[in-house]
Design a protein around this motif. Structure first.
Motif: not given
Length: 75
Positions: A9-30
């Motif tokens: 479902q997170a991919f539904d927020r990505v509408t353009d190529y090469w336009s990453p979207k942050v969907v979460g965090r693991v420790n200090d990494q996005l």
């Protein structure tokens, strides 16, 4: 507080190529999702790692010592 996320479902927020979207965090990494198309120029991150998980399609990664082919479901 921890909130479950659905990766597909997170991919539904990505509408353009090469336009990453942050969907979460693991420790200090996005945790980002992106749609890729074509070639990605070789690059490196000195302070972080990257993990590529293929949801749809395929991906070819040319490393210094080998070539890795990823198919759907591979990471």
């Amino acid at each position: 507080m921890f909130q479950p996320q659905n990766l597909l479902q997170a991919f539904d927020r990505v509408t353009d190529y090469w336009s990453p979207k942050v969907v979460g965090r693991v420790n200090d990494q996005l945790l980002k999702v992106a749609k890729l198309k074509g070639h990605l120029v070789w690059h490196a991150h000195d302070t972080e790692d990257e993990l590529f998980y293929v949801v749809k399609g395929c991906m070819r990664i040319e490393l210094e010592q080998q070539v890795v082919e990823l198919k759907e479901g591979d990471f």
